[in-house]
Write an enzyme that holds these catalytic residues in place. Structure first.
Site, PDB file in Angstrom:
ATOM      1  N   TYR A  72       0.787  -1.118   0.087  1.00 42.47           N
ATOM      2  CA  TYR A  72      -0.150  -0.052  -0.096  1.00 42.47           C
ATOM      3  C   TYR A  72       0.914   1.229   0.225  1.00 42.47           C
ATOM      4  O   TYR A  72       0.727   2.287  -0.655  1.00 42.47           O
ATOM      5  CB  TYR A  72      -0.898   0.078   1.236  1.00 42.47           C
ATOM      6  CG  TYR A  72      -2.031   1.128   1.355  1.00 42.47           C
ATOM      7  CD1 TYR A  72      -3.311   0.721   0.458  1.00 42.47           C
ATOM      8  CD2 TYR A  72      -1.646   2.413   1.459  1.00 42.47           C
ATOM      9  CE1 TYR A  72      -4.314   1.700   0.595  1.00 42.47           C
ATOM     10  CE2 TYR A  72      -2.665   3.327   1.494  1.00 42.47           C
ATOM     11  CZ  TYR A  72      -3.796   2.990   1.125  1.00 42.47           C
ATOM     12  OH  TYR A  72      -4.871   4.064   0.841  1.00 42.47           O
ATOM     13  N   PHE A 124      -7.096  19.874 -25.123  1.00 40.48           N
ATOM     14  CA  PHE A 124      -7.945  18.335 -25.173  1.00 40.48           C
ATOM     15  C   PHE A 124      -9.313  18.643 -24.516  1.00 40.48           C
ATOM     16  O   PHE A 124      -9.265  19.269 -23.474  1.00 40.48           O
ATOM     17  CB  PHE A 124      -7.091  17.408 -24.601  1.00 40.48           C
ATOM     18  CG  PHE A 124      -7.366  16.250 -24.814  1.00 40.48           C
ATOM     19  CD1 PHE A 124      -7.232  15.647 -26.138  1.00 40.48           C
ATOM     20  CD2 PHE A 124      -7.845  15.008 -23.884  1.00 40.48           C
ATOM     21  CE1 PHE A 124      -7.842  14.282 -26.354  1.00 40.48           C
ATOM     22  CE2 PHE A 124      -8.466  14.074 -24.001  1.00 40.48           C
ATOM     23  CZ  PHE A 124      -8.482  13.531 -25.186  1.00 40.48           C
ATOM     24  N   ASP A 125     -10.117  17.633 -25.004  1.00 41.68           N
ATOM     25  CA  ASP A 125     -11.316  17.842 -24.406  1.00 41.68           C
ATOM     26  C   ASP A 125     -11.582  17.622 -22.781  1.00 41.68           C
ATOM     27  O   ASP A 125     -12.356  18.417 -22.308  1.00 41.68           O
ATOM     28  CB  ASP A 125     -12.417  17.002 -25.209  1.00 41.68           C
ATOM     29  CG  ASP A 125     -12.143  15.615 -25.427  1.00 41.68           C
ATOM     30  OD1 ASP A 125     -11.266  15.011 -24.642  1.00 41.68           O
ATOM     31  OD2 ASP A 125     -12.962  14.811 -26.112  1.00 41.68           O
ATOM     32  N   ASP A 215       0.879  19.195 -21.169  1.00 38.92           N
ATOM     33  CA  ASP A 215      -0.177  18.102 -21.373  1.00 38.92           C
ATOM     34  C   ASP A 215       0.561  17.168 -22.169  1.00 38.92           C
ATOM     35  O   ASP A 215       0.628  17.260 -23.390  1.00 38.92           O
ATOM     36  CB  ASP A 215      -1.442  18.529 -21.726  1.00 38.92           C
ATOM     37  CG  ASP A 215      -2.338  17.635 -22.090  1.00 38.92           C
ATOM     38  OD1 ASP A 215      -2.144  16.240 -21.663  1.00 38.92           O
ATOM     39  OD2 ASP A 215      -3.438  17.907 -22.356  1.00 38.92           O
ATOM     40  N   ALA A 217       0.835  13.718 -23.404  1.00 29.58           N
ATOM     41  CA  ALA A 217       0.356  12.398 -23.723  1.00 29.58           C
ATOM     42  C   ALA A 217       1.272  11.675 -24.685  1.00 29.58           C
ATOM     43  O   ALA A 217       1.783  10.898 -24.623  1.00 29.58           O
ATOM     44  CB  ALA A 217      -1.067  12.302 -24.019  1.00 29.58           C
ATOM     45  N   LYS A 258      -1.067   6.587 -23.817  1.00 31.92           N
ATOM     46  CA  LYS A 258      -0.302   7.065 -24.868  1.00 31.92           C
ATOM     47  C   LYS A 258       1.056   6.559 -24.966  1.00 31.92           C
ATOM     48  O   LYS A 258       1.413   5.445 -25.150  1.00 31.92           O
ATOM     49  CB  LYS A 258      -0.737   8.496 -25.172  1.00 31.92           C
ATOM     50  CG  LYS A 258      -2.011   9.294 -25.234  1.00 31.92           C
ATOM     51  CD  LYS A 258      -3.135   8.690 -24.926  1.00 31.92           C
ATOM     52  CE  LYS A 258      -4.382   9.115 -25.118  1.00 31.92           C
ATOM     53  NZ  LYS A 258      -4.592  10.439 -24.342  1.00 31.92           N
ATOM     54  N   HIS A 450     -22.008  12.358 -28.200  1.00 35.28           N
ATOM     55  CA  HIS A 450     -21.327  11.507 -29.333  1.00 35.28           C
ATOM     56  C   HIS A 450     -21.305  10.000 -28.961  1.00 35.28           C
ATOM     57  O   HIS A 450     -21.261   8.859 -29.654  1.00 35.28           O
ATOM     58  CB  HIS A 450     -20.023  11.744 -30.005  1.00 35.28           C
ATOM     59  CG  HIS A 450     -19.008  12.326 -28.878  1.00 35.28           C
ATOM     60  ND1 HIS A 450     -19.088  13.215 -28.195  1.00 35.28           N
ATOM     61  CD2 HIS A 450     -17.772  11.474 -28.623  1.00 35.28           C
ATOM     62  CE1 HIS A 450     -17.927  13.220 -27.180  1.00 35.28           C
ATOM     63  NE2 HIS A 450     -17.261  12.020 -27.528  1.00 35.28           N
TER      64      HIS A 450
HETATM   65  C1  LIG Z   1      -5.749  11.333 -23.555  1.00 32.98           C
HETATM   66  C2  LIG Z   1      -5.371  12.528 -23.180  1.00 32.98           C
HETATM   67  C3  LIG Z   1      -6.012  13.026 -22.123  1.00 32.98           C
HETATM   68  C4  LIG Z   1      -6.650  12.247 -20.949  1.00 32.98           C
HETATM   69  O1  LIG Z   1      -5.884  11.206 -20.782  1.00 32.98           O
HETATM   70  P1  LIG Z   1      -7.182  10.022 -20.476  1.00 32.98           P
HETATM   71  O2  LIG Z   1      -5.923   8.889 -19.855  1.00 32.98           O
HETATM   72  O3  LIG Z   1      -7.810   9.488 -21.274  1.00 32.98           O
HETATM   73  O4  LIG Z   1      -7.785  10.490 -19.189  1.00 32.98           O
HETATM   74  C5  LIG Z   1      -5.324  14.487 -22.028  1.00 32.98           C
HETATM   75  N1  LIG Z   1      -4.670  14.952 -23.002  1.00 32.98           N
HETATM   76  C6  LIG Z   1      -4.321  14.602 -24.066  1.00 32.98           C
HETATM   77  C7  LIG Z   1      -3.865  15.337 -25.016  1.00 32.98           C
HETATM   78  C8  LIG Z   1      -4.679  13.166 -24.386  1.00 32.98           C
HETATM   79  O5  LIG Z   1      -4.322  12.815 -25.479  1.00 32.98           O
END
Ligand SMILES: *Cc1c(COP(=O)(O)O)cnc(C)c1O
Length: 458
Positions: A72, A124-125, A215, A217, A258, A450
């Site tokens: 843990y 990103f969304d 950000d 990814a 990613k 969507h």
């Molecule tokens: C996928 C992604 C996120 C969110 O990550 P999740 O692991 O899907 O929650 C944030 N920013 C970017 C640029 C992404 O491609």
């Protein structure tokens, strides 16, 4: 002869995928309300819905899963990932989270408050979601070239420093939460940000005392584009480039699904101990104790190993090369695709392919359904259905671009699969004028429609 390039790995385990007939697919997509999210995965032959969490782990990553420490607190897996992050990305402090949006949720709980503004490049969304949920505003400062799919610009993810300075100049310091630099920029088509631009953003934000958060990814794909496209970067190796990139950030959020090539996971990495201390409180509340953050020890191990594999030049060359191969084949068939090709996906311009169908009948969605029926391939609509209704007027927001995205999972499909996809899309393109009707919405959710929308054929 010069030797051709080949994948720097071979296949040790295979997973069967199911072939189907056109008649079966016509029935299945009808039963799914013409929404590809409603298909069962075994009704899909080649799944290009997303590159998130869909990659193939290596034998070394699977070995790391066996070595996971499930204590843990204070697990060795935590220290392994901490060391990898320090070594590759140069951050002293880190917090594991269950995925990228969770990292946003934790970090933004400290940095973002109601009334704030958050400048960045096509957020990103989920990032935008976590900003707007806190009644703050995401301001898009991406360069104008990003919005024209036919312009060849090597770094369409770049921020326009003039637009950024306008935001910084016109708001008091305490109202600007941070600057977010998305690498690569997913929303504008997997387009990279240049090293010079990152440096410029950091200098500018520093002048106003605002932190810069990456950000991250697809940070490794971004580094590959810097090495292969940016003046003066060719002779550096990927890890040197990665280290320099992150030297221009005060912190980062990561979706490990990613470029850490795992199926689930994320993290936050920071330099400032005070910010780390504040974020830790929210991490414990939302994710779990500081040394596991919603993940199993084995996941942390696999992420650490994945970060090393994703920053290998030959891996990146085959990864980005495979995406480009699909793009080139499609271009060869005359299919209009976004240029230059992105790092993780190819975007097909559905408003050009189906210009004879009214936009109210959802051109990109129509194209996705046709490609599925043609060959069992699942892409995703980036168009009016995803853009959703305006929260105030409830009118559908028609975006400038109606795109079908084909996202390529990492190390998962072969180049023969890419060829299959290209030929299938070529066939759809050739018979495009015989596609005479689109779709109407029969059922939709009030937000993020969507995912669950149901459609009928017009
Ligand atoms: C996928 C992604 C996120 C969110 O990550 P999740 O692991 O899907 O929650 C944030 N920013 C970017 C640029 C992404 O491609």
């Amino acid at each position: 002869m010069e030797l051709p390039f080949a994948e720097p790995y071979r296949i040790k385990m295979v997973e069967s995928i199911r072939c189907s007939t056109r008649e079966q697919r016509e029935q299945w997509i009808k039963d799914a309300g013409y929404n590809l999210f409603n298909l069962r995965s075994d009704q899909v032959f080649i799944d290009l819905l997303t590159d998130s969490g869909t990659g193939a782990m290596s034998d070394k990553q699977w070995s790391e899963m066996m070595l996971g420490d499930e204590s843990y607190a204070g697990a060795s897996s935590y220290y392994k990932l901490k060391a990898a992050i320090q070594d590759l990305l140069g951050f002293e402090y880190f917090l594991p989270t269950h995925q990228g949006r969770a990292a946003e949720n934790v970090l933004f709980s400290v940095l973002v408050k109601a009334g704030d503004v958050v400048p960045g490049n096509s957020h990103f969304d989920t990032t935008k979601g976590h900003i707007e949920f806190r009644k703050a505003k995401a301001i898009d400062c991406t360069i104008d070239e990003a919005f024209n799919t036919t312009i060849e610009h090597p770094f369409k993810g770049n921020l326009d420093l003039n637009k950024l300075e306008d935001v910084l100049k016109n708001h008091p310091r305490e109202q600007v939460s941070m600057v977010i630099v998305t690498i690569t920029c997913n929303s504008s088509g997997g387009q990279p940000v240049s090293m010079a631009n990152m440096k410029g953003v950091k200098e500018l934000a520093g002048k106003y005392g605002v932190p810069v958060i990456f950000d991250s990814a697809r940070f490794a794909e971004n580094a590959y584009f810097i090495k292969t496209r940016e003046e003066g970067q060719q002779d550096k190796n990927i890890r040197e480039i990665v280290a320099e990139m992150f030297s221009y950030a005060d912190g980062m959020t990561m979706s490990s699904k990613k470029d850490a090539i795992v199926n689930i996971g994320g993290f936050i990495a920071l330099r400032d101990p005070e910010l780390f201390r504040k974020a830790s409180v929210f991490n414990i509340m939302f994710e779990g104790f500081l040394t596991y953050g919603g993940l199993a020890g084995r996941d942390l191990n696999a992420i650490a190993q994945g970060l090393y594999e994703a920053t290998d030049f030959n891996y990146l060359k085959s990864r980005v090369g495979q995406v480009a191969l699909l793009g080139q084949k499609l271009t060869g068939f005359g299919v209009p695709v976004q240029l230059p090709y992105g790092g993780h996906a190819i975007f097909i311009d559905a408003s050009q392919v189906l210009s004879h169908i009214p936009k109210e009948h959802f051109r990109a969605q129509t194209l996705c359904v046709e490609l599925y029926i043609e060959a069992g391939i699942r892409g995703v609509e980036i168009g009016a259905i995803m853009a959703d209704r305006d929260p105030v007027t409830r009118e559908t927001r028609y975006p400038t671009l109606e795109l079908m995205r084909l996202a390529i999972p990492r190390r998962t499909y072969t180049n023969d699969h890419m060829n299959y996809v290209a030929v299938a899309m070529g066939n759809v393109y050739e018979r495009r004028l015989q596609i005479t009707s689109g779709y109407a919405i029969v059922e939709e959710a009030p937000i993020m429609r969507h995912f669950t929308v149901k459609l009928s054929k017009i």
